[in-house]
Scaffold this active site. Structure first.
Site, PDB file in Angstrom:
ATOM      1  N   CYS A 178       3.907   3.259   8.954  1.00  0.00           N
ATOM      2  CA  CYS A 178       4.204   4.460   8.178  1.00  0.00           C
ATOM      3  C   CYS A 178       5.126   5.373   8.987  1.00  0.00           C
ATOM      4  O   CYS A 178       4.790   5.776  10.109  1.00  0.00           O
ATOM      5  CB  CYS A 178       2.922   5.201   7.812  1.00  0.00           C
ATOM      6  N   LYS A 213       0.775  -4.478   9.179  1.00  0.00           N
ATOM      7  CA  LYS A 213       2.055  -4.114   8.564  1.00  0.00           C
ATOM      8  C   LYS A 213       2.772  -3.168   9.516  1.00  0.00           C
ATOM      9  O   LYS A 213       2.202  -2.178   9.967  1.00  0.00           O
ATOM     10  CB  LYS A 213       1.847  -3.439   7.206  1.00  0.00           C
ATOM     11  N   ARG A 244       8.249   0.559  -3.525  1.00  0.00           N
ATOM     12  CA  ARG A 244       8.735   1.638  -4.383  1.00  0.00           C
ATOM     13  C   ARG A 244       9.287   1.164  -5.719  1.00  0.00           C
ATOM     14  O   ARG A 244       9.251   1.905  -6.700  1.00  0.00           O
ATOM     15  CB  ARG A 244       9.796   2.450  -3.627  1.00  0.00           C
ATOM     16  N   GLY A 301      10.898  -4.407   1.982  1.00  0.00           N
ATOM     17  CA  GLY A 301      12.051  -3.524   2.117  1.00  0.00           C
ATOM     18  C   GLY A 301      13.179  -3.903   1.188  1.00  0.00           C
ATOM     19  O   GLY A 301      13.751  -4.989   1.299  1.00  0.00           O
ATOM     20  N   ASP A 302      13.472  -3.023   0.230  1.00  0.00           N
ATOM     21  CA  ASP A 302      14.596  -3.192  -0.701  1.00  0.00           C
ATOM     22  C   ASP A 302      14.417  -4.331  -1.697  1.00  0.00           C
ATOM     23  O   ASP A 302      15.394  -4.821  -2.256  1.00  0.00           O
ATOM     24  CB  ASP A 302      15.927  -3.401   0.054  1.00  0.00           C
ATOM     25  N   GLN A 360      -6.260  -0.989   3.732  1.00  0.00           N
ATOM     26  CA  GLN A 360      -5.362  -0.660   4.840  1.00  0.00           C
ATOM     27  C   GLN A 360      -5.833   0.598   5.569  1.00  0.00           C
ATOM     28  O   GLN A 360      -6.163   1.608   4.937  1.00  0.00           O
ATOM     29  CB  GLN A 360      -3.925  -0.469   4.381  1.00  0.00           C
ATOM     30  N   PRO A 414       0.848  -1.197   0.000  1.00  0.00           N
ATOM     31  CA  PRO A 414       0.000   0.000   0.000  1.00  0.00           C
ATOM     32  C   PRO A 414       0.879   1.241   0.000  1.00  0.00           C
ATOM     33  O   PRO A 414       1.781   1.377   0.827  1.00  0.00           O
ATOM     34  CB  PRO A 414      -0.785  -0.124   1.321  1.00  0.00           C
TER      35      PRO A 414
END
Length: 340
Positions: free
Chosen positions: A101, A140, A228, A204-205, A71, A17
């Site tokens: 977040c 999350k 991302r 992550g990554d 979410q 999200p």
């Protein structure tokens, strides 16, 4: 991987999200390219309870994008409980609580990752969400507030105890924001804990097919969430799925496919939101589809300022014609485990 009654298959790939990114049109594209599950932009529980129309619209889902999670985030228990009930009325496959977040305007007031500074309140909120929901509740979150307060192991067990159906962990602390490397050793520790039986999704990554594969093989997570890296690359899910299933790398999407995806995204955005808003909110994606093109600045500026679907579509096709011979460079960044 199974969450409640939702069966996502082996080694599922989930779309994270993301505010101003994972709207209906982008979620549909990612599902078309093989995302196992997608999530809405996160929705402010307090604003939702106050009747904010835009927030209600964020929760609307289409049948074609299922399975989907809605979410929610917030710091007030009563508002969250009410928001969970409202979300359940839309029949998402899961309701996801955002305790991760890191941005200041959210975490700074105690919501999102700010909840990591008050674990009893966080766990109580999760417990009440599970109690009132008629579908699986997932969470999350991050490793902890900072390097001196990593709480993910104890938190995961507490969330499991109150009935949370699955846990996604972004392997950074709130203090890191999105800097530095994600520390996936904590994901391995979670999966090695015999008391922890709920599915664990790593985040992550994860930017390449190789990174996704390594997350499964070395850290043994049940699922991988991609964020991302999907900007301007919904086809990343196809590349990851193919590599995980076959061990073979696909060729990066060429200009012809990028043009077709951009036109498809334009069509979806306008159909869902109407011409004016659909074009305006598409702009955050359009430039990303053509990242890396040489001498693209002037054409990019035109793409981001045209106001009619016809004009935008014509410009997208002009990109295809002008850069017909362009070849994308192979991605060398394989995520937190280094480069080739």
């Amino acid at each position: 991987m199974q969450v409640g009654d939702v069966i996502l298959g082996e080694r599922p790939l989930l779309l994270a999200p993301m505010e101003d990114v994972t709207d209906q049109s982008f979620r549909l594209l990612c599902r078309e390219y093989g995302a196992s599950m997608v999530y809405t932009e996160f929705v402010n529980a307090d604003g939702l309870v106050r009747g904010a129309r835009k927030l209600s619209e964020k929760m609307e889902v289409l049948e074609a994008e299922r399975p989907v999670g809605i979410q929610l985030y917030g710091q007030h228990l009563e508002s969250m409980v009410h928001a969970v009930r409202l979300a359940c009325e839309l029949r998402p496959e899961v309701v996801d609580l955002n305790f991760g977040c890191p941005v200041k305007k959210i975490a700074g007031r105690g919501a999102g990752a700010g909840m990591l500074r008050d674990l009893p309140a966080l766990v109580a909120m999760a417990r009440e969400a599970v109690r009132v929901a008629n579908r699986p509740v997932t969470v999350k979150t991050r490793l902890g507030w900072d390097a001196d307060s990593i709480v993910i192991e104890e938190l995961a067990l507490q969330l499991q105890d109150v009935g949370v159906a699955a846990l996604t962990v972004h392997a950074r602390t709130r203090a890191q924001l999105y800097s530095g490397k994600a520390d996936w050793s904590w994901l391995y520790r979670l999966k090695s804990n015999p008391r922890l039986t709920i599915p664990i999704v790593g985040n992550g990554d994860i930017a390449t097919p190789q990174a996704a594969m390594q997350a499964f093989e070395e850290y043994h997570v049940d699922g991988v969430m991609v964020g991302r890296a999907t900007y301007g690359k919904p086809w990343l899910f196809r590349e990851m799925r193919h590599y995980i299933d076959t061990g073979e790398l696909l060729q990066p999407a060429g200009i012809a496919e990028r043009v077709e995806v951009a036109k498809r995204h334009l069509e979806l955005s306008v159909a869902v939101k109407g011409e004016r808003r659909g074009i305006f909110e598409l702009r955050r994606h359009l430039g990303c589809y053509f990242k890396g093109l040489p001498d693209f600045r002037a054409l990019r500026l035109r793409l981001l300022t045209e106001e009619s679907p016809e004009a935008v579509r014509d410009l997208i096709e002009q990109v295809g014609e002008r850069y017909a011979d362009w070849q994308p460079q192979e991605e060398k960044n394989y995520g937190p485990w280094g480069t080739e």
